[in-house]
Scaffold this motif. Structure first.
Motif, PDB file in Angstrom:
ATOM      1  N   ILE A 139      33.416  41.173  17.132  1.00 36.79           N
ATOM      2  CA  ILE A 139      33.409  41.782  15.750  1.00 36.79           C
ATOM      3  C   ILE A 139      34.870  41.917  15.392  1.00 36.79           C
ATOM      4  O   ILE A 139      35.266  41.683  14.288  1.00 36.79           O
ATOM      5  N   VAL A 140      35.783  42.410  16.237  1.00 36.82           N
ATOM      6  CA  VAL A 140      37.324  42.408  15.846  1.00 36.82           C
ATOM      7  C   VAL A 140      37.768  40.821  15.588  1.00 36.82           C
ATOM      8  O   VAL A 140      38.537  40.785  14.685  1.00 36.82           O
ATOM      9  N   LYS A 141      37.296  39.742  16.336  1.00 38.01           N
ATOM     10  CA  LYS A 141      37.777  38.669  15.930  1.00 38.01           C
ATOM     11  C   LYS A 141      37.193  38.285  14.567  1.00 38.01           C
ATOM     12  O   LYS A 141      38.107  37.538  13.750  1.00 38.01           O
ATOM     13  N   VAL A 146      36.196  51.452   2.504  1.00 43.37           N
ATOM     14  CA  VAL A 146      36.653  52.655   2.688  1.00 43.37           C
ATOM     15  C   VAL A 146      37.013  53.443   3.939  1.00 43.37           C
ATOM     16  O   VAL A 146      37.489  54.421   4.201  1.00 43.37           O
ATOM     17  N   VAL A 147      36.333  52.674   5.048  1.00 45.00           N
ATOM     18  CA  VAL A 147      36.207  53.213   6.528  1.00 45.00           C
ATOM     19  C   VAL A 147      37.688  53.292   7.083  1.00 45.00           C
ATOM     20  O   VAL A 147      37.949  54.382   7.862  1.00 45.00           O
ATOM     21  N   TYR A 185      33.643  47.240  14.050  1.00 44.92           N
ATOM     22  CA  TYR A 185      33.801  47.088  12.655  1.00 44.92           C
ATOM     23  C   TYR A 185      35.131  47.789  11.938  1.00 44.92           C
ATOM     24  O   TYR A 185      35.942  47.201  11.646  1.00 44.92           O
ATOM     25  N   VAL A 186      34.935  49.072  12.117  1.00 43.41           N
ATOM     26  CA  VAL A 186      36.112  49.897  11.872  1.00 43.41           C
ATOM     27  C   VAL A 186      37.287  49.679  12.395  1.00 43.41           C
ATOM     28  O   VAL A 186      38.450  49.447  11.463  1.00 43.41           O
ATOM     29  N   LYS A 187      37.479  49.371  13.547  1.00 46.22           N
ATOM     30  CA  LYS A 187      38.815  49.031  14.338  1.00 46.22           C
ATOM     31  C   LYS A 187      39.182  47.690  13.794  1.00 46.22           C
ATOM     32  O   LYS A 187      40.360  47.569  13.398  1.00 46.22           O
TER      33      LYS A 187
END
Length: 679
Positions: free
Chosen positions: A87-89, A116-117, A142-144
């Motif tokens: 996900i970070v990728k 907005v996160v 996802y937020v990261k």
């Protein structure tokens, strides 16, 4: 003309940005991984597409060189926490590469869709989050990923002469969300099951069309390197669910659950399920009890951003989700001069019942545009009989006439049958909530339709039968047209009675009926239940009910459509029923699963459910039936281990049935079907 490049057009916001750019007369280049329905529709509007690997700059650097603007919306939007690296990728690393490539290739302006996160949430309802706020809790991968991308944008802006304009959408809702973003998944669950509970905290609801328009205006009206929140109605969770209740049959929530209970349950679930936990404790701590409420004043003033009424946003979102759940797709007649169309008399009208549905969707698509080989498109007037609940949700070409009616409504059926030459009767239920629907819709509905055909002088009826009319092979493993009926439970009985009524009235000389019995369906426009079956192949083990050695025939819906067209034209088929499957009709279940796994590019590692357990499922299915209930999984599991296969030679001999879509073609389309809906 300006050179405009866009990523993420297969997604919700990206599709609407691309659509609005094209509607304004712009030339738009889309960088895509693969083509889904959104991309196909944008291409019809004039978009140019390039299939690239967004993680490989070499695959697109020449395309974006010297572009006037790059709209970068591609990202993996998910609340999943099971694979942080992936996900970070697909959030941070993807954005970093796009920005680096764009700056190196002198793209003038980058419009980047953040979220907005990255700005955080407020513990107080009286304080709205602003553009200069910063998240303190990175509760999910996802937020990261989005937070790291945000930090990287700040770094590039400090160090290089660039123009990166960022937008921060909140919960973006509306129509045309092909893959269902997290907010729409919540709406989907609510429509399916309702929700009587609520909790403290709130969210901000924005309209996708206005968020898309803000993206374009950020380029046309925005300031270099500026940041804009594009949120919406700041409402409580209770108001959100209560508004959904207004436009559904579900009740509004009335039971309050304190945050500590939800958090405790999430911790226990995390311990028991690990990465498969449906709700992470960090997410509960960050979202529940806090207020995801934002101030959009800057976007309103500088980008002419508007926020439509809450009810209209949520109604559009609910209708969009209903389309997804009910398998409703937009249909267009492509102006392809290479398609060889079957000609019919100009006064010839075909009525198709059971629209929308898996088979009827694909059948209409083929009649309009031909199959994958360019065959079976028609020049013919087509009329659709559609349930009233679908009113306002369908998108079809102007030459398609729609009659909204229940299959048992005699008066409307008379209107729908006026001047009709033939009926393709596809309407029916397989897994209804209540068992009496089998008799009412499958049998009484068919009887009512046939009676009205007789009264209106419509003679030709082609009926979609089922293998359940013969149940499963006992003495003979392979069915043929001499196999006596042995209906499998309520569904099989209802379809058998419907087929018998058609053939009896044909024998009386009142109509000219034919029944085509299908097997295990494959093909485009696959509904959610069957999509979930395909997703199972990505598990560590694939569940097989039975030992995998029993025989099963399959029916690709393109082949079924061919059979309908050919059977209608051949008088030899009148008064008969036929098996309509693929050429290879005696696959074992193991062979079918292996072919599916090969098509999806995964290993086949079966986990067999013993035959005796399947028999117990069959018994449980019968018990549920006594209480008027149907469970799709239990019903299917109770007969999956049986031999259900049929020889198609009679259809081949009588009307030239030639099933040209086999497993080689199916394997090619399977991965495409999954990627279009879930990638």
């Amino acid at each position: 003309m300006k050179r405009i490049v866009l990523t993420g057009a297969s997604g919700h916001i990206g599709y609407h940005v691309a659509k609005q750019l094209l509607e304004r007369g712009n030339s738009v280049i889309l960088l895509i991984r693969n083509e889904n329905d959104h991309i196909a529709r944008l291409k019809l509007r004039g978009a140019t597409t390039f299939i690239v690997d967004l993680h490989d700059e070499k695959s697109y650097q020449a395309i974006i060189k010297d572009a006037d603007v790059l709209f970068h919306l591609a990202s993996e939007n998910t609340v999943d926490t099971s694979d942080e690296k992936r996900i970070v990728k697909n959030t941070f690393e993807l954005t970093k590469k796009m920005i680096d490539c764009a700056t190196a290739n002198k793209v003038k302006t980058i419009i980047y869709t953040s979220s907005v996160v990255v700005l955080g949430r407020s513990p107080r309802s009286d304080r709205l989050i602003q553009e200069n706020d910063k998240a303190s809790c990175l509760e999910s991968p996802y937020v990261k990923g989005k937070f790291l991308a945000e930090e990287y944008c700040n770094k590039v802006i400090r160090e290089k002469p660039v123009d990166i304009r960022r937008l921060y959408p909140s919960w973006v809702m509306g129509d045309d969300d092909l893959k269902l973003t997290p907010p729409h998944k919540i709406v989907s669950k609510y429509l399916a099951k309702g929700n009587l509970f609520y909790f403290s905290g709130g969210i901000s609801i924005a309209a996708v069309e206005e968020v898309a328009r803000a993206h374009i205006n950020a380029w046309l009206l925005g300031k270099p390197n500026e940041r804009y929140i594009v949120a919406g109605h700041n409402i409580s969770f209770k108001k959100f669910y209560s508004t959904l209740a207004k436009y559904s049959r579900n009740k509004a929530p009335f039971l309050y659950i304190p945050k500590w209970i939800i958090y405790a349950c999430s911790v226990v679930s995390k311990i028991l399920l690990g990465k498969k936990n449906p709700i992470d404790p960090r997410y509960v701590r960050s979202v529940i009890g806090n207020y995801s409420w934002y101030n959009s004043e800057k976007a309103i003033k500088e980008l002419n951003y508007t926020i439509p009424p809450l009810d209209s946003i949520l109604q559009a979102a609910m209708n969009g989700v209903r389309k997804k759940l009910w398998g409703i797709h937009p249909f267009d007649k492509k102006n392809n001069i290479d398609i060889q169309r079957i000609e019919y008399d100009q006064n010839d009208v075909l009525l198709i019942t059971g629209f929308p549905g898996w088979l009827s969707n694909r059948m209409l698509d083929i009649l309009l545009n031909g199959n994958k080989f360019g065959n079976y498109a028609v020049n013919r007037k087509i009329r659709l009989l559609v349930e009233p609940k679908f009113k306002g949700l369908l998108s079809t070409p102007e030459n398609i006439e729609i009659f909204y009616s229940d299959i048992t409504d005699k008066d409307t059926l008379k209107l729908a049958l006026k001047n009709v030459k033939a009926v393709y009767h596809l309407a029916g239920v397989i897994y209804p909530k209540k068992i009496n629907a089998y008799h009412k819709i499958n049998y009484i509905g068919t009887k009512t339709l046939v009676d009205q055909c007789i009264e209106c002088g419509v003679r030709r009826i082609i009926f979609m039968g089922t293998d359940s009319i013969c149940g499963y092979g006992k003495l003979k493993k392979i069915f043929d047209e001499t196999t006596p009926p042995n209906p499998y439970k309520n569904y099989g009985r209802s379809k058998y009675l419907a087929e018998k009524y058609i053939l009896d009235k044909t024998a009386e000389g009142l109509i000219e009926g034919t029944s085509l019995r299908g097997f295990w369906f494959f093909g485009p426009f696959m509904p959610a239940r069957n999509m979930n079956f395909l997703k199972m192949f990505y598990w560590k083990r694939q569940i097989v009910f039975g030992n995998g050695k029993n025989l099963r025939s399959i029916s690709h819906i393109d082949n079924i459509t061919q059979a309908f067209i050919k059977a209608e034209k051949n008088n030899k088929s009148i008064g008969k029923w036929y098996w309509i499957g693929n050429k290879h009709y005696d696959y074992t279940v193991d062979q079918i699963y292996q072919n599916i796994a090969n098509g999806l590019g995964v290993d086949y590692k079966p986990f067999y459910i013993p035959n005796w357990a399947c028999e117990l499922f069959g018994l449980l299915d019968s018990i549920l039936g006594l209480f008027g209930k149907v469970n799709a999984t239990i019903h299917a599991a109770g007969k999956f281990h049986k031999n259900i296969a049929g020889d198609i030679k009679d259809a081949q001999n009588d009307f030239g049935y030639n099933p040209d879509v086999g497993f080689e073609e199916i394997k090619l389309e399977l991965k495409d079907i999954v990627s279009k809906n879930y990638a």
